[in-house]
Design an enzyme around this catalytic site. Sequence first.
Site, PDB file in Angstrom:
ATOM      1  N   SER A 128      20.490 -51.794  -7.004  1.00 57.70           N
ATOM      2  CA  SER A 128      21.296 -52.454  -8.031  1.00 57.70           C
ATOM      3  C   SER A 128      22.739 -52.646  -7.573  1.00 57.70           C
ATOM      4  CB  SER A 128      21.283 -51.622  -9.313  1.00 57.70           C
ATOM      5  OG  SER A 128      19.955 -51.303  -9.675  1.00 57.70           O
TER       6      SER A 128
HETATM    7  N1  SAH Z   1      17.931 -47.157  -8.867  1.00 55.67           N
HETATM    8  C1  SAH Z   1      17.425 -47.894  -7.736  1.00 55.67           C
HETATM    9  C2  SAH Z   1      17.051 -49.286  -8.134  1.00 55.67           C
HETATM   10  C3  SAH Z   1      15.659 -49.631  -7.699  1.00 55.67           C
HETATM   11  S1  SAH Z   1      14.984 -51.120  -8.371  1.00 55.67           S
HETATM   12  C4  SAH Z   1      18.369 -47.837  -6.562  1.00 55.67           C
HETATM   13  O1  SAH Z   1      19.447 -47.252  -6.672  1.00 55.67           O
HETATM   14  O2  SAH Z   1      18.015 -48.348  -5.512  1.00 55.67           O
HETATM   15  C5  SAH Z   1      13.941 -50.484  -9.645  1.00 55.67           C
HETATM   16  C6  SAH Z   1      12.775 -49.655  -9.218  1.00 55.67           C
HETATM   17  O3  SAH Z   1      12.013 -49.399 -10.386  1.00 55.67           O
HETATM   18  C7  SAH Z   1      11.824 -50.299  -8.226  1.00 55.67           C
HETATM   19  O4  SAH Z   1      11.772 -49.522  -7.071  1.00 55.67           O
HETATM   20  C8  SAH Z   1      10.484 -50.302  -8.957  1.00 55.67           C
HETATM   21  O5  SAH Z   1       9.375 -50.025  -8.119  1.00 55.67           O
HETATM   22  C9  SAH Z   1      10.694 -49.203  -9.967  1.00 55.67           C
HETATM   23  N2  SAH Z   1       9.803 -49.232 -11.121  1.00 55.67           N
HETATM   24  C10 SAH Z   1       9.365 -50.282 -11.855  1.00 55.67           C
HETATM   25  N3  SAH Z   1       8.537 -49.872 -12.843  1.00 55.67           N
HETATM   26  C11 SAH Z   1       8.451 -48.519 -12.731  1.00 55.67           C
HETATM   27  C12 SAH Z   1       7.733 -47.501 -13.431  1.00 55.67           C
HETATM   28  N4  SAH Z   1       6.915 -47.777 -14.466  1.00 55.67           N
HETATM   29  N5  SAH Z   1       7.886 -46.214 -13.043  1.00 55.67           N
HETATM   30  C13 SAH Z   1       8.674 -45.893 -11.992  1.00 55.67           C
HETATM   31  N6  SAH Z   1       9.367 -46.806 -11.288  1.00 55.67           N
HETATM   32  C14 SAH Z   1       9.255 -48.103 -11.638  1.00 55.67           C
END
Ligand code: SAH
Length: 281
Positions: A128
């Site tokens: 993000s």
């Molecule tokens: N906080 C992260 C952002 C990652 S993007 C960072 O700092 O890099 C969001 C993430 O949410 C993705 O990796 C995706 O696989 C995950 N995601 C989506 N649905 C999810 C779920 N039901 N449970 C766990 N993770 C999930």
Amino acid sequence: MKPRPSFPARLDATLAKTRPNPHGAVVSTAVAASKSVAQAALAKPTVVPTARAKAPLPHAPHMPQGHGMDSQAVRQRMVQKLAGQGVTDPLVLGAMGAIERHRFVDSALVNQAYEDTSLPIGLGQTISKPGVVSRMIELLRNGATGRVGRVLEIGTGCGYQAAVLSLVADEVYSIERLRGLHDKARENLRHLRLPNVHLLFGDGMAGYAKGAPYAGIIAAAGGEAVPQAWVDQLVVGGRLVAPVVTGGGTQALLVLDKTPQGVRQTLLEAVHFVPLKSGIA
Ligand code: SAH
């Protein structure tokens, strides 16, 4: 000291039974012994501590240097921009200045690491934007002066936000549904030695009941609605910050406060997050 539920003690007891794997990470013996890690995770998320030893500093001086991103100055410029965008929480700004975002992205993207932009982290997911990370964590902290209590993050991704959260919250439980990213986050966080970060592999739609109640829940992926499990796992007085799909497929930031009188929801500005998905992969 705030009274704390008994969960950490039970978790520590579980972790005491862990053993190092050949790569230096720690795996739960219970999970390592099971036939299918994925099946085990479906029933029960895997808990992986990012460090065994306590180490106070959130930086890694032993890591390779020399691409210009190691300088504290480049992060301080980013922090000034975040402050200019309205982030005022000193703990959040301090954490954004301390965690080296360039260590969480591919080497080809390192030069963009301190721009206010999301970047690909593999498997179609993104890290993000710093502006959104700091904004959401500030909202989550809701004006707290010290660290907030236990926090659940849905969507570990590369682990960047979990690292930032580790500096502003007592304990961080971060859950990821994609095994490849869960492993990447574990690798990224290993050098930081953050004993209060616990990485979980599983479907975050169900939250993580064993760690509940949480003072804060923060989602990095946007669904149509906030799963009831998240609200249930929030302490009364706690706050949830998540992107939710609004009309026309766009997303907005939702702040949900769980009060003794009930749940209060506030929709804020538009955001762009990857979708919240069910199951693990
Ligand atoms: N906080 C992260 C952002 C990652 S993007 C960072 O700092 O890099 C969001 C993430 O949410 C993705 O990796 C995706 O696989 C995950 N995601 C989506 N649905 C999810 C779920 N039901 N449970 C766990 N993770 C999930």
